[in-house]
Design a protein around this motif. Sequence first.
Motif, PDB file in Angstrom:
ATOM      1  N   ASP A   1       1.560  -8.159   6.717  1.00 17.61           N
ATOM      2  CA  ASP A   1       2.927  -7.905   7.175  1.00 17.61           C
ATOM      3  C   ASP A   1       2.946  -6.602   7.975  1.00 17.61           C
ATOM      4  O   ASP A   1       2.627  -5.530   7.437  1.00 17.61           O
ATOM      5  CB  ASP A   1       3.859  -7.801   5.975  1.00 17.61           C
ATOM      6  CG  ASP A   1       5.327  -7.781   6.383  1.00 17.61           C
ATOM      7  OD1 ASP A   1       5.639  -7.194   7.443  1.00 17.61           O
ATOM      8  OD2 ASP A   1       6.169  -8.314   5.643  1.00 17.61           O
ATOM      9  N   PRO A   2       3.320  -6.647   9.257  1.00 21.52           N
ATOM     10  CA  PRO A   2       3.302  -5.430  10.095  1.00 21.52           C
ATOM     11  C   PRO A   2       4.146  -4.282   9.531  1.00 21.52           C
ATOM     12  O   PRO A   2       3.846  -3.111   9.789  1.00 21.52           O
ATOM     13  CB  PRO A   2       3.860  -5.923  11.441  1.00 21.52           C
ATOM     14  CG  PRO A   2       3.644  -7.401  11.435  1.00 21.52           C
ATOM     15  CD  PRO A   2       3.759  -7.835  10.006  1.00 21.52           C
ATOM     16  N   LYS A   3       5.192  -4.614   8.775  1.00 25.01           N
ATOM     17  CA  LYS A   3       6.063  -3.562   8.240  1.00 25.01           C
ATOM     18  C   LYS A   3       5.336  -2.648   7.259  1.00 25.01           C
ATOM     19  O   LYS A   3       5.767  -1.521   7.001  1.00 25.01           O
ATOM     20  CB  LYS A   3       7.276  -4.201   7.538  1.00 25.01           C
ATOM     21  CG  LYS A   3       8.248  -4.870   8.484  1.00 25.01           C
ATOM     22  CD  LYS A   3       9.489  -5.349   7.757  1.00 25.01           C
ATOM     23  CE  LYS A   3       9.165  -6.419   6.732  1.00 25.01           C
ATOM     24  NZ  LYS A   3      10.387  -6.951   6.065  1.00 25.01           N
ATOM     25  N   TYR A   4       4.225  -3.125   6.703  1.00 23.60           N
ATOM     26  CA  TYR A   4       3.493  -2.338   5.708  1.00 23.60           C
ATOM     27  C   TYR A   4       2.161  -1.813   6.240  1.00 23.60           C
ATOM     28  O   TYR A   4       1.373  -1.249   5.488  1.00 23.60           O
ATOM     29  CB  TYR A   4       3.247  -3.191   4.460  1.00 23.60           C
ATOM     30  CG  TYR A   4       4.514  -3.566   3.737  1.00 23.60           C
ATOM     31  CD1 TYR A   4       5.033  -2.761   2.731  1.00 23.60           C
ATOM     32  CD2 TYR A   4       5.207  -4.721   4.078  1.00 23.60           C
ATOM     33  CE1 TYR A   4       6.206  -3.097   2.076  1.00 23.60           C
ATOM     34  CE2 TYR A   4       6.385  -5.066   3.428  1.00 23.60           C
ATOM     35  CZ  TYR A   4       6.876  -4.250   2.435  1.00 23.60           C
ATOM     36  OH  TYR A   4       8.031  -4.575   1.782  1.00 23.60           O
ATOM     37  N   ALA A   5       1.939  -1.976   7.538  1.00 21.86           N
ATOM     38  CA  ALA A   5       0.644  -1.591   8.105  1.00 21.86           C
ATOM     39  C   ALA A   5       0.357  -0.109   7.902  1.00 21.86           C
ATOM     40  O   ALA A   5      -0.795   0.284   7.659  1.00 21.86           O
ATOM     41  CB  ALA A   5       0.612  -1.939   9.593  1.00 21.86           C
ATOM     42  N   HIS A   6       1.381   0.730   7.987  1.00 21.96           N
ATOM     43  CA  HIS A   6       1.172   2.173   7.840  1.00 21.96           C
ATOM     44  C   HIS A   6       0.852   2.572   6.406  1.00 21.96           C
ATOM     45  O   HIS A   6       0.406   3.693   6.150  1.00 21.96           O
ATOM     46  CB  HIS A   6       2.407   2.938   8.312  1.00 21.96           C
ATOM     47  CG  HIS A   6       3.622   2.703   7.464  1.00 21.96           C
ATOM     48  ND1 HIS A   6       4.323   1.498   7.468  1.00 21.96           N
ATOM     49  CD2 HIS A   6       4.257   3.497   6.559  1.00 21.96           C
ATOM     50  CE1 HIS A   6       5.335   1.576   6.623  1.00 21.96           C
ATOM     51  NE2 HIS A   6       5.318   2.777   6.063  1.00 21.96           N
ATOM     52  N   GLU A   7       1.062   1.670   5.449  1.00 26.06           N
ATOM     53  CA  GLU A   7       0.795   1.969   4.033  1.00 26.06           C
ATOM     54  C   GLU A   7      -0.674   1.707   3.666  1.00 26.06           C
ATOM     55  O   GLU A   7      -1.184   2.291   2.706  1.00 26.06           O
ATOM     56  CB  GLU A   7       1.679   1.097   3.129  1.00 26.06           C
ATOM     57  CG  GLU A   7       3.161   1.145   3.434  1.00 26.06           C
ATOM     58  CD  GLU A   7       3.849   2.309   2.744  1.00 26.06           C
ATOM     59  OE1 GLU A   7       3.148   3.142   2.133  1.00 26.06           O
ATOM     60  OE2 GLU A   7       5.082   2.377   2.819  1.00 26.06           O
ATOM     61  N   LEU A   8      -1.330   0.832   4.420  1.00 29.77           N
ATOM     62  CA  LEU A   8      -2.625   0.320   3.980  1.00 29.77           C
ATOM     63  C   LEU A   8      -3.727   1.376   3.917  1.00 29.77           C
ATOM     64  O   LEU A   8      -4.379   1.539   2.879  1.00 29.77           O
ATOM     65  CB  LEU A   8      -3.076  -0.828   4.888  1.00 29.77           C
ATOM     66  CG  LEU A   8      -2.584  -2.222   4.505  1.00 29.77           C
ATOM     67  CD1 LEU A   8      -3.125  -3.257   5.467  1.00 29.77           C
ATOM     68  CD2 LEU A   8      -3.002  -2.555   3.086  1.00 29.77           C
ATOM     69  N   LEU A   9      -3.969   2.071   5.021  1.00 35.77           N
ATOM     70  CA  LEU A   9      -5.084   3.010   5.040  1.00 35.77           C
ATOM     71  C   LEU A   9      -4.923   4.124   4.002  1.00 35.77           C
ATOM     72  O   LEU A   9      -5.889   4.440   3.290  1.00 35.77           O
ATOM     73  CB  LEU A   9      -5.273   3.593   6.438  1.00 35.77           C
ATOM     74  CG  LEU A   9      -6.585   4.360   6.654  1.00 35.77           C
ATOM     75  CD1 LEU A   9      -7.794   3.493   6.324  1.00 35.77           C
ATOM     76  CD2 LEU A   9      -6.673   4.881   8.088  1.00 35.77           C
ATOM     77  N   PRO A  10      -3.746   4.724   3.847  1.00 32.77           N
ATOM     78  CA  PRO A  10      -3.583   5.728   2.790  1.00 32.77           C
ATOM     79  C   PRO A  10      -3.868   5.184   1.390  1.00 32.77           C
ATOM     80  O   PRO A  10      -4.470   5.874   0.562  1.00 32.77           O
ATOM     81  CB  PRO A  10      -2.119   6.166   2.928  1.00 32.77           C
ATOM     82  CG  PRO A  10      -1.774   5.891   4.344  1.00 32.77           C
ATOM     83  CD  PRO A  10      -2.538   4.651   4.699  1.00 32.77           C
ATOM     84  N   LEU A  11      -3.469   3.940   1.124  1.00 34.86           N
ATOM     85  CA  LEU A  11      -3.726   3.352  -0.191  1.00 34.86           C
ATOM     86  C   LEU A  11      -5.214   3.080  -0.386  1.00 34.86           C
ATOM     87  O   LEU A  11      -5.767   3.333  -1.463  1.00 34.86           O
ATOM     88  CB  LEU A  11      -2.923   2.062  -0.363  1.00 34.86           C
ATOM     89  CG  LEU A  11      -1.415   2.238  -0.609  1.00 34.86           C
ATOM     90  CD1 LEU A  11      -0.722   0.878  -0.604  1.00 34.86           C
ATOM     91  CD2 LEU A  11      -1.157   2.956  -1.931  1.00 34.86           C
ATOM     92  N   ARG A  12      -5.864   2.567   0.656  1.00 33.75           N
ATOM     93  CA  ARG A  12      -7.313   2.327   0.565  1.00 33.75           C
ATOM     94  C   ARG A  12      -8.063   3.623   0.304  1.00 33.75           C
ATOM     95  O   ARG A  12      -8.963   3.691  -0.543  1.00 33.75           O
ATOM     96  CB  ARG A  12      -7.815   1.702   1.864  1.00 33.75           C
ATOM     97  CG  ARG A  12      -7.457   0.240   2.074  1.00 33.75           C
ATOM     98  CD  ARG A  12      -7.801  -0.161   3.493  1.00 33.75           C
ATOM     99  NE  ARG A  12      -7.650  -1.594   3.747  1.00 33.75           N
ATOM    100  CZ  ARG A  12      -7.310  -2.102   4.924  1.00 33.75           C
ATOM    101  NH1 ARG A  12      -7.082  -1.292   5.950  1.00 33.75           N
ATOM    102  NH2 ARG A  12      -7.212  -3.402   5.098  1.00 33.75           N
ATOM    103  N   GLN A  13      -7.694   4.672   1.014  1.00 33.02           N
ATOM    104  CA  GLN A  13      -8.384   5.954   0.862  1.00 33.02           C
ATOM    105  C   GLN A  13      -8.099   6.588  -0.495  1.00 33.02           C
ATOM    106  O   GLN A  13      -9.002   7.148  -1.127  1.00 33.02           O
ATOM    107  CB  GLN A  13      -7.981   6.890   2.006  1.00 33.02           C
ATOM    108  CG  GLN A  13      -8.507   6.419   3.369  1.00 33.02           C
ATOM    109  CD  GLN A  13      -7.976   7.250   4.530  1.00 33.02           C
ATOM    110  OE1 GLN A  13      -6.817   7.678   4.518  1.00 33.02           O
ATOM    111  NE2 GLN A  13      -8.806   7.466   5.538  1.00 33.02           N
ATOM    112  N   ALA A  14      -6.853   6.487  -0.943  1.00 41.62           N
ATOM    113  CA  ALA A  14      -6.503   7.058  -2.250  1.00 41.62           C
ATOM    114  C   ALA A  14      -7.218   6.317  -3.371  1.00 41.62           C
ATOM    115  O   ALA A  14      -7.670   6.932  -4.353  1.00 41.62           O
ATOM    116  CB  ALA A  14      -4.986   6.991  -2.456  1.00 41.62           C
TER     117      ALA A  14
END
Length: 554
Positions: free
Chosen positions: A456-469
């Motif tokens: 979902d494009p609306k959550y694209a900005h959430e993904l990398l920070p969550l993966r890194q955390a």
Amino acid sequence: MPDTFTKKLLSAASAIALSLSMNASAAEQQRNVIFVLMDDLRYDGMGFLQEELQTPNIDKLAETGVYFPNAVVTSSLCSPSRATILTGMTARNHKIVDNNNSSEEGLTFFPKYLQQAGYQTGFFGKWHMGSHSDMPRDGFDKWVSFPGQGAYYPTDAIPAPMLAKGMVNQLNVDGKHVNQKGYITDELTDYALDWLKNDVKGNQPFFMYLSHKAVHSDATPAERHKGQYDDVDFKLPDSAVVTEEDAKNKPMWVHNQRNSWHGTDFFYASDRTMEAYLKEYYATLSAVDDSLGELVQYLKDNDLYDNTMVVFYSDNGFLIGDHGLIDKRNAYEGSVRVPLVISAPGLLPQGATNEALVRNLDMAPTFLELAGAAQPEQFEGKSFLPVASGKVAEDNWQSPDFVYEYYWEWSFPMTPTTFAIRRGDLKYIQYHGVWDIEELYDLKNDPEEMHNLIRDPKYAHELLPLRQALYAALRPADNSKPSVPFNARLAEGMNLRKKDGLKAAPFPDWWLVEPNRKDMYMGLFPDTPMKIDMQRKGEMYFPWMEKTADKPLH
């Protein structure tokens, strides 16, 4: 004017007096604890949450205490979760990552610290952590346990030739093996009550760790509760009905697992249904409810109730058809969420619901704070006593990220290594060593995890920070590489396939069998020449046969 020596003497005497006063004050405030640990009890498996269930004593505990709907475990599997409870450490640090024979070397169990704080400690029930030995562990003054999963009844799983010799299941009582005499829940309760009556000293605080076998598979109720729910139809989660469209929204392993030992289509390699199993599952819970009632009544009859904290908890959750799955292990809500009810008169509010996130990681720190004991540096959780008691408001409670880890087991290969992180309402899940998709859920708007938002494009900005955390959180405490080496995931990976190309391979023919086979457990027994030979001949095999092959059975 007193001289320097006299000043030092007076100062030392004052410090000693203050220390003695503080110790006396702490001793007066130290509460007894009865910690009741279930096995595989689903988070909503209590009568005050399901009106069909008859759990009057658990319900009474909630009426007189606090219910925590956001209680979770950092690893949803018996041994890793129990190790986390006992050590205050995550699986990546205590290294007990599965249900096989892991080492407990170098681990300190929190009751050891309670002993140092003046507590008497007793362990009663299922240990099933690290070494398969049932011998007493450091930190407990009283010990009653059994190897592995134990048995509901004395003759359960005893081969006929051994039964003929008079063999029954045994318990280990303070290092000595004795025959199991009756239904395990009742027998453990009797041992626990006997300890309270005869061993616990009146002026010394106690910590009871009552670790039930119930309601682990195969859930078997006490005789008095058989048929208790015959007329009840338990409702399964909406996600139990899995359509082809749903399957596209989930990882491939989830769809494939449905037809496996841990799926609703081949429930423990049988033709039973979850609806039928739940009747036995919840009837098995009733003896635990009886046990809780007996313990609380003993506290009241002996003027111990007002100074005792009673905790009702489970080592992991249980899927009852969620997404077509059964059992636990994965990072879905039915697996990671657990029941938690705590009563402590005068310390915790009555009849309250507390939304704070509580992890199994936080249990040991909480018990030590309750005892007035210092927190050892290896503890990774934090005491939730401040928010539970109301000293800190829920809105001001700083809950850390909830990080989940499960490591693939050869014995149950249908669930891959799973890592997850929950931050606020978002839960991100990734899988290691398997070619599959990731998952992202908004738990506030989608509590049953039906809609995977990973693309979902609306959550694209959430993904990398969550993966890194998530990757940062999974590093061991000594900042070394994880036990299973892996690097941070930064993207989906090269997952493309030719649209009209070769389809996914089928499963091997020899995996495709009929339900209810007598040899369904063969895959768990270590391979030996005898086993392999008998397996190829289609004959039954059990490990005990290795010891008796050259000996008469009488």
